[in-house]
Motif scaffolding. Sequence first.
Motif, short mmCIF file in Angstrom:
data_model
loop_
_atom_site.label_atom_id
_atom_site.label_comp_id
_atom_site.label_asym_id
_atom_site.label_seq_id
_atom_site.Cartn_x
_atom_site.Cartn_y
_atom_site.Cartn_z
N ARG A 1 -28.64 20.72 -6.69
CA ARG A 1 -28.47 21.11 -8.05
C ARG A 1 -28.07 20.11 -8.72
NH1 ARG A 1 -24.34 25.85 -6.14
NH2 ARG A 1 -25.55 27.02 -5.09
N ALA A 2 -28.19 18.66 -8.30
CA ALA A 2 -27.70 17.06 -8.78
C ALA A 2 -28.30 17.44 -10.70
CB ALA A 2 -28.00 16.21 -7.94
N PHE A 3 -28.97 18.02 -10.57
CA PHE A 3 -29.65 17.51 -12.05
C PHE A 3 -29.21 18.08 -13.15
CE2 PHE A 3 -33.03 16.80 -15.17
CZ PHE A 3 -33.74 16.14 -15.47
N GLU A 4 -28.32 19.05 -12.91
CA GLU A 4 -26.92 19.73 -13.25
C GLU A 4 -26.86 19.35 -14.10
OE1 GLU A 4 -27.30 22.91 -14.23
OE2 GLU A 4 -27.88 23.57 -12.53
N ILE A 5 -25.88 18.05 -13.93
CA ILE A 5 -25.25 16.92 -14.58
C ILE A 5 -25.91 16.31 -15.83
CG2 ILE A 5 -24.85 14.55 -14.40
CD1 ILE A 5 -23.85 14.06 -11.83
N TYR A 6 -27.88 17.11 -16.37
CA TYR A 6 -28.05 15.92 -17.16
C TYR A 6 -28.33 17.75 -18.24
CZ TYR A 6 -28.84 11.47 -15.33
OH TYR A 6 -29.08 10.52 -14.30
N ILE A 7 -28.57 19.01 -17.18
CA ILE A 7 -28.01 20.05 -18.49
C ILE A 7 -27.70 20.54 -19.10
CG2 ILE A 7 -29.29 22.18 -17.98
CD1 ILE A 7 -31.64 21.29 -15.34
N THR A 8 -26.24 20.62 -18.08
CA THR A 8 -24.84 20.86 -18.42
C THR A 8 -24.31 19.13 -18.19
OG1 THR A 8 -24.14 22.41 -16.36
CG2 THR A 8 -25.67 23.75 -17.94
N HIS B 1 -22.74 26.98 -9.60
CA HIS B 1 -22.80 25.84 -10.58
C HIS B 1 -22.44 24.36 -9.99
CE1 HIS B 1 -24.68 24.67 -14.12
NE2 HIS B 1 -23.09 24.43 -14.06
N CYS B 2 -21.64 24.79 -8.91
CA CYS B 2 -21.02 23.83 -8.18
C CYS B 2 -21.57 22.66 -7.38
CB CYS B 2 -19.79 24.19 -6.68
SG CYS B 2 -19.07 22.69 -6.37
N ILE B 3 -22.46 21.58 -7.51
CA ILE B 3 -22.75 21.15 -7.01
C ILE B 3 -22.94 20.18 -5.50
CG2 ILE B 3 -24.50 20.23 -8.84
CD1 ILE B 3 -22.30 17.13 -8.62
N GLY B 4 -20.64 20.27 -5.60
CA GLY B 4 -20.52 19.97 -4.04
C GLY B 4 -20.23 18.51 -4.17
N CYS B 5 -19.75 17.91 -5.43
CA CYS B 5 -19.56 16.46 -5.72
C CYS B 5 -17.78 16.00 -5.11
CB CYS B 5 -19.79 15.68 -6.96
SG CYS B 5 -18.72 16.20 -8.16
N LYS B 6 -17.05 16.91 -5.07
CA LYS B 6 -15.42 16.65 -4.62
C LYS B 6 -14.47 16.03 -5.18
CE LYS B 6 -18.27 15.96 -0.99
NZ LYS B 6 -18.69 15.49 0.37
N TYR B 7 -15.06 16.24 -6.27
CA TYR B 7 -14.47 15.23 -7.76
C TYR B 7 -13.43 15.59 -7.95
CZ TYR B 7 -13.62 11.50 -11.18
OH TYR B 7 -13.44 10.53 -11.97
#
Lengths: 384, 234
Positions: free
Chosen positions: A80-87, B140-146
Amino acid sequence: MSSEVVEGFVYPNHEVFWGVLIVIYPYLVSIITGMVTVYAIAEFWRKELKDIEKLVVISSLPFVLSALLPLLLDLGHPQRAFEIYITPNFSSVMAVFGIVYLTELFALLGEMWFLFRVDIVRRAMNEENSVLRLFYKILTLGVYDTDEEAIKVDRKAIKILTGVELIAAWCLSYVSFLFGVVKSNPWWNTTILPVSFVFGGLAAGGAMVMLLYLLFTEFYRVDRKPEIISTLANYVFYFMLAAFALETINTILYAYKEDVAWAVIKLASTQLALPLAIQVIGSLEALLFLKYVCYKCNMGKINTPFIVIASITILVVVFAMRWNMVIGAQLIDYGLRGFVSYTPPLWGREGLIAALAVLMAPLIMLPIVAYFFPPYEKRVRAVL
Amino acid sequence: MKRREFIRILVAGSATLLVLKPVKSSDIFVYVIDSSRCIGCGKCVKACRAENHVPEGKYRTWVERYVVYSNGELENVYVESPMGGEFGFEEVDIDTERILRAYFVPKLCMHCDKPPCVKVCPVNATWITEEGVVLVDKSHCIGCKYCIQACPYGARYFNHHEKVVDKCTWCYHRIMRGMRPACVTVCPTGARVFGKLTDEHIQDVLKERDIRILKPELNTRPKVFYKNIGWEVW
């Protein structure tokens, strides 16, 4: 990862959430900042460093590409890392870093293209291997113009891209801001941290360039120039001095103010005895060695073992600094009444082996990049 | 379309959007804890675990015990929360004559009005609802833990099974149906009080002078209020 309560009371959910991988992330980013800054110094100010321009650019690419690895491995859901650019949430420093990272990557790729364009065109026309010839033909992007006018345009584009890249790299280096904005953590929440972080990064990047210069000149059998080593060592010396001084001032300020967090920070520091010792002793040792290297170079001599020792020491010291910042701060509970310990596991996604692989990734990628974009012409020594 | 006409439509459109934008409800939920009523039985922790399937070793709510004692010098503070207080508390090993005060303090997410966790989430996976409840979208959570790092109250935890961050929701699924959170429902002494800010029983409590929030210096504006706690609680 395992963290257990060592002393006092900690909130029941407390653990070291960001492990060794998140130590590596700012470490790689630090090295990138230093390398890009060395490149900018060569491009804008110190003409004697022109010889290492290509070397620095091709070496930066593997580090930039690898910088994302530790982050992705640390995420619960890397897919889901790409979500940083999508939302994206623009109030989040982490989201902004995603954008800065892409800027850095594209600026570097552009710079590399302009810097190697003439070589690419030459190889697209003369390469004997048909697959390689096709590869370079694609890389020319259809531009085969290598006359003086075109090269002038290239130089201009490189200057602009270097400016963009430098700004992006320094912004990336402000990754410490990501920690600094966490107001609940007293170790991170200081004004000095981001500045000392940048200087540590500049020193580490400079040290990496020195090491790579020794390696590449050896491999390509190119004569080493004392003035290059001297200029680099001088910059690294002052960057390291600034980083060390700022870290020390930060600690003295904390100790003097003696606020509620200091008591627990002081105790938790016992868990960091080794990295703290490396940080202090290593910094002093590297500073001494660097000055000696400068002194020798000014007399026209290159003291290779001392350069290697000083550079490796700086790389280790900056790693220790990042460890103390990322892990040290998390040992302390936000209740400020206790602390935990942290021992990274050997195996697993967040283990030491994975961390080592991530650390080695840029060095594994580097020969591949250098194969396609050699920074020097290889000289053949005649065997008598 | 003429320029003047275009600008008119643009202004009218923006004004409509502003009017349509939902205003923040004054009917936000708040939570009040009266420490003097808490007996440290741990029923709230158990109920929370059962209601929300909280993994073992993680806590959406927990109970802390504060024992302030003195040997003739300035006060010493002893704090503990064995297994989040889920199974109650053992007798404390401090001479009773030296104890100045001792009490239990239930803790949970403060559902701050200015939540640092929401501010730092890079993907907008955590947000504050109109009712003032801070929630996490697990899908939706990516689990970055920030967000865990940003929470000053230690209220968030990492769910190692689902690989996402989780936290207290004030039992959102219950309160939106007019029920109370599980922890409030099971509290045998009424130490936990829940309601809307405009509710009379909440207003009565908030009018009292000894009402406190935790870590006010961080300007997070918590919506959990405490009664009858000492300076040593933060």
